[in-house]
Structures are given as structure tokens and as C-alpha cells.
Design an enzyme around this catalytic site. Structure first.
Site, PDB file in Angstrom:
ATOM      1  N   ASP A 122       0.866  -1.171   0.000  1.00 40.34           N
ATOM      2  CA  ASP A 122       0.000   0.000   0.000  1.00 40.34           C
ATOM      3  C   ASP A 122       0.912   1.234   0.000  1.00 40.34           C
ATOM      4  O   ASP A 122       2.116   1.130   0.254  1.00 40.34           O
ATOM      5  CB  ASP A 122      -0.891  -0.044   1.248  1.00 40.34           C
ATOM      6  CG  ASP A 122      -1.724   1.201   1.419  1.00 40.34           C
ATOM      7  OD1 ASP A 122      -2.376   1.615   0.444  1.00 40.34           O
ATOM      8  OD2 ASP A 122      -1.706   1.775   2.522  1.00 40.34           O
ATOM      9  N   ASP A 158      -0.169   5.136   1.070  1.00 33.55           N
ATOM     10  CA  ASP A 158      -0.417   6.062   2.182  1.00 33.55           C
ATOM     11  C   ASP A 158      -0.552   5.304   3.499  1.00 33.55           C
ATOM     12  O   ASP A 158      -1.384   4.405   3.618  1.00 33.55           O
ATOM     13  CB  ASP A 158      -1.692   6.865   1.924  1.00 33.55           C
ATOM     14  CG  ASP A 158      -1.633   7.644   0.618  1.00 33.55           C
ATOM     15  OD1 ASP A 158      -1.069   8.743   0.623  1.00 33.55           O
ATOM     16  OD2 ASP A 158      -2.131   7.134  -0.405  1.00 33.55           O
ATOM     17  N   ASP A 164      -1.664  -0.957   5.890  1.00 29.65           N
ATOM     18  CA  ASP A 164      -1.952  -0.427   7.225  1.00 29.65           C
ATOM     19  C   ASP A 164      -3.444  -0.317   7.501  1.00 29.65           C
ATOM     20  O   ASP A 164      -3.834   0.262   8.511  1.00 29.65           O
ATOM     21  CB  ASP A 164      -1.320   0.960   7.384  1.00 29.65           C
ATOM     22  CG  ASP A 164      -2.050   2.020   6.568  1.00 29.65           C
ATOM     23  OD1 ASP A 164      -2.496   3.023   7.156  1.00 29.65           O
ATOM     24  OD2 ASP A 164      -2.206   1.836   5.358  1.00 29.65           O
TER      25      ASP A 164
END
EC number: 3.1.3.18
Length: 222
Positions: A12, A14, A175
Site C-alpha cells: 500500500d 499512504d 496499514d
């Protein structure tokens, strides 16, 4: 968790590779000012991140996670946000400590690395370039690259097809709940980072690492 079978790693963007909240918050609050709305605390905007720019604009206007702004208002806000954010993509966005070195270590294992983000491809690619991350990745899949984005399995399955590997041979590192859900739907390993935007202990990942170097050590040692 044994990672010996992993042949490629997806990341991922961000909250996993970079902390982009300062620039996202600045663009969101500039948009709100443009629309005649008061600014939001950056922590509020942080809670609205994770499903792409279109969703972020809805949430930044309404300040609600599951609400949608009026169509014409959203269109005005979206156009302004994208232009403003594109002009200030990396003003205050930072690469998390150890990310560059960690990516280099994984590449030394001859593992293909791909980026799967819900940020639109036209924003993700230049951001990766400006921060010196682009060359680490053989493929970048944005939220608008395919008909579906995370938590759909499609972006992960697409990467597997491009790389010529089976889903169980791909590890998804992220996250958020979207990252874990996408990995589960695709049949990939789900790895959370302990430093991202969400509380990793709530995500139900197969494994949590506190750095990409830690992931490298686990993969190197099987």
C-alpha cells in the site's frame, strides 16, 4: 508465519510507505475554504483517508465517514481538491524511516515489488517519483487503474497475473482494513505495518511488522 513460499510483495502507499496526511489535510482544508466551510483538524481528515480521493472529498466535505456530499458540491470540491493536491503532492509528505532501505533489501532477494493503492494512478505515480520510490516497483496499480479497488481482490489478482504467480505467492503489506480484506479475498498473505494510520492489532492480519527491514529478515530466514 512462514514466508518461504512468497515470490512477490505488494505494498500500500499512504500509511505504509509514506505519511501523506499533511498534504492531504492541507488540500482538504483548502477545498473546504473554497466551498465556504471551516477547516477540520488534520486528525479528522486522517480518519477519512483510505478509500481514494473521491471518497475523501465526500468525507472531507461532510466530516462523516459514511455520508456523501450533494452532487454539485462534491464536483466543485473534487475538481478543486485534485488540482490543489496535484500541485502540492510532496510538499510535506515524507517517506517513513527505513522504507527506502527496506525496499532495497527486498529487491536484493530478487523479489518483484508492486504498489497497490486506492489513490488514483495519476496521483500515485508522480508522488512515488517525487519521493524517489518509483524505481523500486515493477508495477503500480491505483484506485482507478481497474474497475475495482481494495478491498476487492481484483488489484491483487491482476498483479499476480502480470507477475505470473499464484495468489498465495503474493504478500500484501498495508496499514488498513482494506488491505487485509483485499488480501483475504484474493488468497494472499496479509501483513500489517505497526506504524500506519490504523491500529494494526485491530486488522486481523497474518503478521505485523514494525519495519520493512523486519519483513526482509523474516523472508530471508524463511
Amino acid at each position: 508465519m512462514n514466508l518461504k513460499h512468497i515470490k512477490a510483495v505488494a505494498f500500500d502507499l499512504d500509511g505504509t510507505l509514506v505519511d501523506s496526511i499533511p498534504d492531504l489535510a492541507n488540500a482538504a482544508n483548502a477545498m473546504r475554504e473554497h466551498l465556504g466551510l471551516p477547516p477540520l483538524d488534520p486528525e479528522r481528515i486522517k480518519s477519512h483517508v483510505g478509500d481514494g480521493i473521491a471518497s475523501l472529498v465526500h468525507r472531507a466535505i461532510t466530516d462523516e465517514r459514511h455520508a456523501e456530499a450533494d452532487g454539485p458540491l462534491w464536483e466543485r470540491g473534487y475538481r478543486f481538491f485534485v488540482q490543489r493536491y496535484r500541485e502540492h503532492l510532496a510538499d510535506h509528505t515524507t517517506v517513513y524511516p527505513g522504507v527506502r532501505d527496506g525496499l532495497g533489501l527486498l529487491r536484493a532477494l530478487q523479489l518483484p515489488l508492486v504498489m497497490i493503492t486506492n489513490k488514483s494512478e495519476r496521483l500515485a505515480v508522480p508522488l512515488a517519483e517525487q519521493l524517489g520510490l518509483r524505481d523500486h516497483f515493477s508495477l503500480i496499480v491505483g484506485g482507478d487503474t481497474l474497475p475495482e479497488k481494495k478491498p476487492s481482490a481484483l488489484p491483487l489478482l491482476h498483479c499476480c497475473q502480470v507477475l505470473g504467480i499464484q495468489p498465495q505467492e503474493l504478500a500484501m503489506v498495508g496499514d488498513s482494513a482494506n488491505d487485509v480484506a483485499a488480501a483475504r479475498a484474493a488468497g494472499c498473505a496479509a501483513i500489517a505495518v505497526g506504524y500506519g494510520y490504523a491500529d494494526a492489532s485491530t486488522l486481523g492480519a497474518d503478521l505485523t511488522v514494525n519495519s520493512i527491514a523486519e519483513l526482509y529478515d523474516l523472508m530471508k530466514n524463511g
